[in-house]
Enzyme design. Structure first.
Site, mmCIF file in Angstrom:
data_model
loop_
_atom_site.group_PDB
_atom_site.id
_atom_site.type_symbol
_atom_site.label_atom_id
_atom_site.label_comp_id
_atom_site.label_asym_id
_atom_site.label_seq_id
_atom_site.Cartn_x
_atom_site.Cartn_y
_atom_site.Cartn_z
ATOM 1 N N SER A 132 0.827 -1.208 0.000
ATOM 2 C CA SER A 132 0.000 0.000 0.000
ATOM 3 C C SER A 132 0.867 1.267 0.000
ATOM 4 O O SER A 132 1.668 1.456 -0.910
ATOM 5 C CB SER A 132 -0.959 -0.048 1.195
ATOM 6 N N ASP A 156 -0.035 -4.110 -4.050
ATOM 7 C CA ASP A 156 -1.200 -3.239 -4.220
ATOM 8 C C ASP A 156 -0.869 -1.795 -3.814
ATOM 9 O O ASP A 156 -1.440 -1.250 -2.862
ATOM 10 C CB ASP A 156 -2.395 -3.753 -3.423
ATOM 11 N N HIS A 222 -7.513 -5.542 -0.591
ATOM 12 C CA HIS A 222 -6.258 -4.791 -0.548
ATOM 13 C C HIS A 222 -5.165 -5.622 0.138
ATOM 14 O O HIS A 222 -4.013 -5.646 -0.301
ATOM 15 C CB HIS A 222 -6.501 -3.487 0.202
#
Length: 296
Positions: A132, A156, A222
């Site tokens: 992230s 991601d 996610h």
């Protein structure tokens, strides 16, 4: 929303907010490293060195970092550093951690450059893994590493605030090899290809198998990116992905080109966009027979 940088600088002190913990097979419980001078005999400079970091509202003791770290040490005799920037990443006003990623990346790179300069670590033995916001932190660090790191794996990479030019986010110039796993594309994660190779499990977006649309705020899809990568380190059955003619085909799940392994074992010569299917339960990998049937 723009941030008043006077306020930002009062809140964010990246130098004091970034910490490193070293783990090796001889140091399973870990050791906080304030300076490379603190490194003892457990650190061997000729071994491959993995760096793992987390994203928004997470920390170095999160499942993200600990699972990846444990799987590496169970699989290989490597050095693993977990980089924790949680005093910043846990600030609930997202714009502050987002804006701080460059500052954090700079501090991150200084530590790595000290390893290169003072401990004679070969940058070609360095691999950065970030989830992230941590993917972008890894990119900002990577571009400042003397000699360029061998690899950055972006799990991601965060979308909000990073739908921008290459130099303002992780991109394929930040290491010799940049591989990306997309699992929440267009929502919490970047959708477009940004690495040397970009993998789109199940089309790369929500919901991933086992995750409902209502779990978006819980970041189930996610998080699947780091789970897939963590399991790839020591799975006996690999995640096999098929190459796509273009990005739109990966989203539409219409790819049947050459196959390559996704995850830790991805060859550093791999280029392009790849699609694969995973399952809803750990370790999320389809059996060899299922993979073969799908490619008949």
């Amino acid at each position: 929303m723009k941030i008043n940088f006077n306020i930002f600088n009062l809140i964010v002190d990246a130098e004091k907010s970034v910490t490193f913990k070293l783990y090796t097979r001889e140091l399973r419980s870990g050791k906080t490293i304030n300076s490379v001078e603190d490194l003892g005999s457990e650190f061997v400079n000729t071994k491959e060195t993995k760096f793992v970091t987390h994203g928004f509202r997470s920390s170095g003791i999160s499942d993200t970092c600990i699972t990846i770290k444990d799987n590496y040490l169970n699989k290989s005799d490597v050095n693993v550093f977990v980089m924790d920037w949680s005093p910043i990443s846990k600030i609930l006003w997202y714009d502050i951690p987002k804006t701080a990623t460059d500052n954090v990346g700079e501090v991150y790179s200084k530590f790595i450059n000290q390893l290169i300069e003072k401990k004679q670590v070969d940058p070609k033995n360095i691999h950065l893994i970030g989830h992230s916001l941590g993917a972008h932190v890894s990119g900002f660090a990577g571009r400042r590493i003397n000699g360029k790191a061998a690899r950055i794996t972006g799990l991601d990479p965060a979308l909000p605030g990073f739908d921008v030019e290459n130099e303002l986010r992780l991109n394929n110039q930040d290491a010799d090899f940049v591989d990306i796993i997309h699992t929440c594309a267009g929502y919490l994660g970047i959708a477009s290809p940004i690495g040397h190779v970009d993998f789109y499990p199940n089309g790369g977006s929500v919901p991933q198998p086992g995750c409902g649309l209502l779990q978006l705020l819980e970041a189930c899809s996610h998080s699947r990116s780091w789970e897939l990568f963590a399991h790839s380190i020591n799975n006996t059955v690999p995640y096999m992905a098929s190459s796509c003619d273009d990005f739109s085909n990966s989203l539409g799940k219409h790819c049947n080109g050459d196959s390559v392994v996704m995850g830790e074992a991805t060859p550093n010569t791999t280029r392009g966009v790849y699609y694969l299917e995973t399952t809803a339960t750990v370790p999320y990998v389809k059996s060899i027979s299922t993979i073969d049937d799908n490619h008949l």
